[in-house]
Design a protein around this motif. Structure first.
Motif, PDB file in Angstrom:
ATOM      1  N   ILE A   1       0.912  -1.121   0.111  1.00 35.22           N
ATOM      2  CA  ILE A   1       0.016   0.053  -0.111  1.00 35.22           C
ATOM      3  C   ILE A   1       0.672   1.244  -0.110  1.00 35.22           C
ATOM      4  CG2 ILE A   1      -1.680   1.462   1.151  1.00 35.22           C
ATOM      5  CD1 ILE A   1      -2.903  -1.249   2.309  1.00 35.22           C
ATOM      6  N   ALA A   2       2.112   1.245   0.845  1.00 33.52           N
ATOM      7  CA  ALA A   2       2.900   2.332   0.717  1.00 33.52           C
ATOM      8  C   ALA A   2       3.486   2.719  -0.648  1.00 33.52           C
ATOM      9  CB  ALA A   2       3.882   2.201   1.814  1.00 33.52           C
ATOM     10  N   ALA A   3       3.683   1.566  -1.431  1.00 37.88           N
ATOM     11  CA  ALA A   3       4.270   1.880  -2.581  1.00 37.88           C
ATOM     12  C   ALA A   3       3.364   2.088  -3.662  1.00 37.88           C
ATOM     13  CB  ALA A   3       4.948   0.489  -3.222  1.00 37.88           C
ATOM     14  N   LEU A   4       1.915   1.809  -3.513  1.00 38.74           N
ATOM     15  CA  LEU A   4       1.032   2.152  -4.248  1.00 38.74           C
ATOM     16  C   LEU A   4       0.439   3.630  -4.297  1.00 38.74           C
ATOM     17  CD1 LEU A   4      -1.122   0.724  -6.274  1.00 38.74           C
ATOM     18  CD2 LEU A   4      -2.762   0.821  -4.065  1.00 38.74           C
ATOM     19  N   CYS A   5       0.738   4.076  -2.797  1.00 35.05           N
ATOM     20  CA  CYS A   5       0.263   5.520  -2.556  1.00 35.05           C
ATOM     21  C   CYS A   5       1.311   6.562  -2.361  1.00 35.05           C
ATOM     22  CB  CYS A   5      -0.478   5.470  -1.100  1.00 35.05           C
ATOM     23  SG  CYS A   5      -1.934   4.555  -1.143  1.00 35.05           S
ATOM     24  N   ARG A   6       2.694   6.116  -2.877  1.00 38.40           N
ATOM     25  CA  ARG A   6       3.713   6.813  -2.833  1.00 38.40           C
ATOM     26  C   ARG A   6       3.705   8.297  -3.692  1.00 38.40           C
ATOM     27  NH1 ARG A   6       7.204   9.888  -2.843  1.00 38.40           N
ATOM     28  NH2 ARG A   6       9.708   9.840  -3.179  1.00 38.40           N
ATOM     29  N   ASP A   7       3.045   8.107  -4.807  1.00 40.66           N
ATOM     30  CA  ASP A   7       2.625   9.245  -5.683  1.00 40.66           C
ATOM     31  C   ASP A   7       1.408   9.775  -5.605  1.00 40.66           C
ATOM     32  OD1 ASP A   7       5.287   9.223  -6.458  1.00 40.66           O
ATOM     33  OD2 ASP A   7       4.907   8.220  -8.394  1.00 40.66           O
ATOM     34  N   LEU A   8       0.654   9.732  -4.463  1.00 43.87           N
ATOM     35  CA  LEU A   8      -0.758  10.253  -4.527  1.00 43.87           C
ATOM     36  C   LEU A   8      -0.716  11.966  -4.430  1.00 43.87           C
ATOM     37  CD1 LEU A   8      -2.780   7.987  -1.763  1.00 43.87           C
ATOM     38  CD2 LEU A   8      -2.803   8.256  -4.429  1.00 43.87           C
ATOM     39  N   GLY A   9       0.570  12.255  -4.149  1.00 43.45           N
ATOM     40  CA  GLY A   9       0.898  13.845  -3.999  1.00 43.45           C
ATOM     41  C   GLY A   9       1.382  14.477  -4.911  1.00 43.45           C
ATOM     42  N   GLN A  10       1.509  13.733  -6.171  1.00 43.97           N
ATOM     43  CA  GLN A  10       2.134  14.259  -7.337  1.00 43.97           C
ATOM     44  C   GLN A  10       1.085  15.452  -7.788  1.00 43.97           C
ATOM     45  OE1 GLN A  10       4.822  14.574  -8.791  1.00 43.97           O
ATOM     46  NE2 GLN A  10       5.885  12.702  -8.492  1.00 43.97           N
ATOM     47  N   GLY A  11       1.921  16.650  -8.481  1.00 45.69           N
ATOM     48  CA  GLY A  11       1.078  17.390  -8.922  1.00 45.69           C
ATOM     49  C   GLY A  11       1.165  17.391 -10.558  1.00 45.69           C
ATOM     50  N   MET A  12       0.414  18.392 -11.432  1.00 49.06           N
ATOM     51  CA  MET A  12       0.714  18.598 -12.699  1.00 49.06           C
ATOM     52  C   MET A  12       1.864  18.358 -13.050  1.00 49.06           C
ATOM     53  SD  MET A  12       0.155  22.303 -13.452  1.00 49.06           S
ATOM     54  CE  MET A  12       0.143  22.377 -15.344  1.00 49.06           C
ATOM     55  N   LEU A  13       1.918  17.628 -14.116  1.00 48.17           N
ATOM     56  CA  LEU A  13       3.202  17.320 -14.846  1.00 48.17           C
ATOM     57  C   LEU A  13       4.452  16.760 -14.004  1.00 48.17           C
ATOM     58  CD1 LEU A  13       3.305  20.592 -17.273  1.00 48.17           C
ATOM     59  CD2 LEU A  13       2.567  18.304 -17.778  1.00 48.17           C
ATOM     60  N   SER A  14       4.025  16.061 -12.905  1.00 51.15           N
ATOM     61  CA  SER A  14       4.814  15.299 -12.307  1.00 51.15           C
ATOM     62  C   SER A  14       6.275  16.065 -11.628  1.00 51.15           C
ATOM     63  CB  SER A  14       5.617  14.056 -12.945  1.00 51.15           C
ATOM     64  OG  SER A  14       4.498  13.114 -13.113  1.00 51.15           O
ATOM     65  N   ASN A  15       7.381  15.801 -11.782  1.00 53.11           N
ATOM     66  CA  ASN A  15       8.351  16.610 -11.128  1.00 53.11           C
ATOM     67  C   ASN A  15       8.537  17.937 -11.632  1.00 53.11           C
ATOM     68  OD1 ASN A  15       9.049  14.149  -9.979  1.00 53.11           O
ATOM     69  ND2 ASN A  15      10.484  13.450 -11.744  1.00 53.11           N
ATOM     70  N   PHE A  16       8.175  18.389 -12.586  1.00 45.43           N
ATOM     71  CA  PHE A  16       8.240  19.773 -12.877  1.00 45.43           C
ATOM     72  C   PHE A  16       7.363  20.648 -11.812  1.00 45.43           C
ATOM     73  CE2 PHE A  16       5.116  23.065 -14.536  1.00 45.43           C
ATOM     74  CZ  PHE A  16       6.033  24.093 -15.220  1.00 45.43           C
ATOM     75  N   PHE A  17       6.216  20.222 -11.348  1.00 49.34           N
ATOM     76  CA  PHE A  17       5.375  20.555 -10.254  1.00 49.34           C
ATOM     77  C   PHE A  17       6.037  21.073  -8.981  1.00 49.34           C
ATOM     78  CE2 PHE A  17       2.690  20.780  -6.467  1.00 49.34           C
ATOM     79  CZ  PHE A  17       1.702  21.551  -6.955  1.00 49.34           C
ATOM     80  N   TYR A  18       6.990  20.213  -8.588  1.00 45.75           N
ATOM     81  CA  TYR A  18       7.685  20.349  -7.277  1.00 45.75           C
ATOM     82  C   TYR A  18       9.150  21.078  -7.461  1.00 45.75           C
ATOM     83  CZ  TYR A  18       4.253  17.810  -4.721  1.00 45.75           C
ATOM     84  OH  TYR A  18       3.162  17.254  -4.029  1.00 45.75           O
ATOM     85  N   GLU A  19       9.722  20.793  -8.638  1.00 45.51           N
ATOM     86  CA  GLU A  19      11.064  21.182  -9.027  1.00 45.51           C
ATOM     87  C   GLU A  19      10.915  22.732  -9.574  1.00 45.51           C
ATOM     88  OE1 GLU A  19      12.930  18.390 -11.299  1.00 45.51           O
ATOM     89  OE2 GLU A  19      12.991  16.824  -9.975  1.00 45.51           O
ATOM     90  N   GLN A  20       9.990  22.865 -10.231  1.00 46.57           N
ATOM     91  CA  GLN A  20      10.016  24.446 -11.002  1.00 46.57           C
ATOM     92  C   GLN A  20       8.725  25.023 -10.720  1.00 46.57           C
ATOM     93  OE1 GLN A  20      11.149  24.595 -14.860  1.00 46.57           O
ATOM     94  NE2 GLN A  20      11.543  22.300 -15.011  1.00 46.57           N
TER      95      GLN A  20
END
Length: 537
Positions: free
Chosen positions: A159-178
């Motif tokens: 379940i932890a692996a399944l839910c690891r990315d529940l908090g991803q924002g739009m365009l994935s890494n772009f959201f948190y990095e840029q």
């Protein structure tokens, strides 16, 4: 008395009714003992029960402990891992709006404008990570049965692996990095923070109720899942802060999200999936790594260790990651498109509305430091925001809409200058500010933008293999560190924080070639050469 204990007592009463011997019933100290009951275990612990007693125990277990709930419910035909099986516990999470939202977030953001096959989403990546997590923890249990890994442990890791990315924002890494550093005043919110917040929202809904009532997860299990999503583990001073599981099971925290060295199932699936969809060759065999991995005590801490002879396989992983970064994740065209999207979102931040038109993009992003208040808006923060801008008729969004249209018309920002690869010790934030100030002093700030591309993966600044202890086939009880010279000189040392600085022209003509005036180019080159000279000192 917890729900698990009450159900266990009910099972014991029914066994007595079926005349199962008391000495056999007393073997079941908790629900996990009953779930994992087999005839072989019964023989090892006491006199073998009559076959009828065994059948009676299995019948009671299936009727009262939800054993059937763990059976396969759905099979996903995955292009990377083949047939992925999910049980009812997995599926009650997959069928929530919080998880289905991941169908609308591309794994690689705008990379699909360069690699047309890279259209896969966080949804299938999360399923793949769950699949690999289950394989990994079950292999540990099979190879080291004395570790005491229970069915509940296995489910919590999956379940932890399944839910690891529940908090991803739009365009994935772009959201948190840029996007977040650009729009968020604090810039302190991380993916794991939002994933835990989204899992909390899911846990407090119907899915959480099912996990408690039908699959018998308690608050300690939910804490264990959340700690894995955060990447929790030993503190620097060696103390064990986690409440979900004791330090004797610290190795379980290194499967879904491993902050110690960055080697986990999330990375395994990303490499396999991203290579498959972008057409880049993958030389890393994660199944080999998992088959030879062992949980061992290292300086008083239970860690996952690898077989010494398998170090080369880990270097294949690092080289494949590097290739993905250089050829796909940080491709110059993709980075130019990222810069355009960032400009468009800066212009549209106060005019794009989320959560049934209640919150603006700007307010949502700035409110992420207090997740519970912004989760409704965050649910709408998917790649669909790009389409909202593109098809909007609002006059306030006209300029942002033009930039988005230019992306689809291939009128892109153009690369004007690019540095040689550097490591992070050469480039501080102050150095980047110096370049931006130099451009501003020459009146070039509006025509050119500076972008810092960081090819980071694994344990930043270190070779992850050097943070992984190894064992040999001759001694399965003792682990040692692996010096790089033992692996071989030809492999070289992995630098995991390579930095490239790029300058893009943000003036676009009708042909999409970029507009450069001769004076601008000469001035830009003079500024660039001066800055590079200072950085190289």
């Amino acid at each position: 008395m917890t729900s698990q204990q009450s159900n266990l007592e009910l099972c014991k009463e029914k066994m007595k009714t079926l005349k199962v011997p008391d000495e056999l019933i007393e073997q079941f100290k908790n629900a996990d003992d009953l779930r994992s009951f087999t005839i072989e275990k019964a023989k090892a612990k006491s006199e073998p029960p009559e076959f009828k007693n065994y059948l009676d125990i299995v019948q009671v277990r299936e009727e009262n402990l939800g054993q059937k709930e763990q059976e396969t419910l759905k099979v996903y035909n995955d292009p990377v891992h083949g047939h992925i099986q999910t049980n009812r516990a997995h599926q009650c999470i997959v069928d929530t709006p919080e998880f289905q939202r991941l169908r609308f977030i591309k794994q690689l953001g705008m990379v699909y404008f360069v690699f047309p096959g890279a259209t896969h989403n966080r949804f299938e990546h999360s399923l793949g990570s769950c699949h690999l997590a289950g394989q990994f923890v079950k292999l540990l249990r099979k190879n080291q049965p004395y570790l005491g890994i229970t069915d509940t442990d296995v489910l919590c890791v999956e379940i932890a692996a399944l839910c690891r990315d529940l908090g991803q924002g739009m365009l994935s890494n772009f959201f948190y990095e840029q996007l977040l550093p650009c729009l968020d005043n604090t810039g302190s919110t991380k993916l794991e923070d939002m994933s835990v917040a989204m899992f909390g929202r899911l846990k407090n809904g119907p899915a959480g109720t099912k996990l408690k009532e039908k699959h018998f997860l308690d608050e300690r299990d939910f804490t264990f899942i959340e700690e894995q999503i955060r990447g929790s583990g030993y503190e620097n001073d060696g103390t064990w802060p986690c409440k979900g599981r004791g330090k004797e099971k610290a190795y379980l925290y290194e499967i879904a999200f491993n902050k110690r060295n960055g080697i986990d199932v999330d990375v395994f699936d990303s490499i396999a999936r991203d290579c498959h969809h972008s057409g880049i060759k993958n030389n890393f065999d994660c199944l080999r790594y998992m088959n030879f991995a062992r949980a061992m005590e290292v300086d008083g801490q239970m860690q996952i260790c690898m077989k010494r002879e398998d170090a080369g396989n880990l270097y294949n992983m690092m080289y494949t990651l590097y290739t993905l970064h250089r050829n796909a994740y940080q491709h110059r065209i993709k980075c130019a498109i990222d810069a355009m999207v960032l400009h468009a979102l800066e212009m549209a931040k106060d005019f794009i509305f989320l959560a049934n038109e209640k919150e603006t993009l700007s307010k949502c992003v700035n409110g992420m430091g207090n997740p519970p208040e912004m989760l409704d808006a965050f649910m709408d923060l998917t790649d669909n925001v790009i389409s909202k801008i593109r098809y909007s008729e609002s006059p306030e969004l006209l300029e942002a809409k033009t930039i988005i249209e230019n992306i689809f018309k291939r009128k892109l920002y153009t690369l004007a200058q690019e540095s040689d690869p550097m490591n992070s010790t050469q480039l501080s934030k102050g150095r980047v500010d110096e370049l931006q100030n130099l451009l501003a002093s020459k009146g070039l700030a509006k025509s050119y933008i500076v972008q810092v591309t960081q090819l980071k993966f694994g344990a930043v600044g270190n070779d992850p293999v050097e943070k992984l202890n190894v064992y040999t086939a001759d001694n399965l009880l003792q682990s040692t560190t692996l010096a790089h010279k033992e692996v071989g000189k030809i492999l070289g040392r992995n630098i995991t924080d390579e930095v490239i600085v790029r300058v893009f022209s943000c003036v676009v003509d009708n042909k999409g070639t970029g507009v450069y005036h001769t004076d601008d180019l000469q001035e830009l080159k003079a500024v660039w050469d001066e800055w590079v000279g200072e950085v190289s000192k």
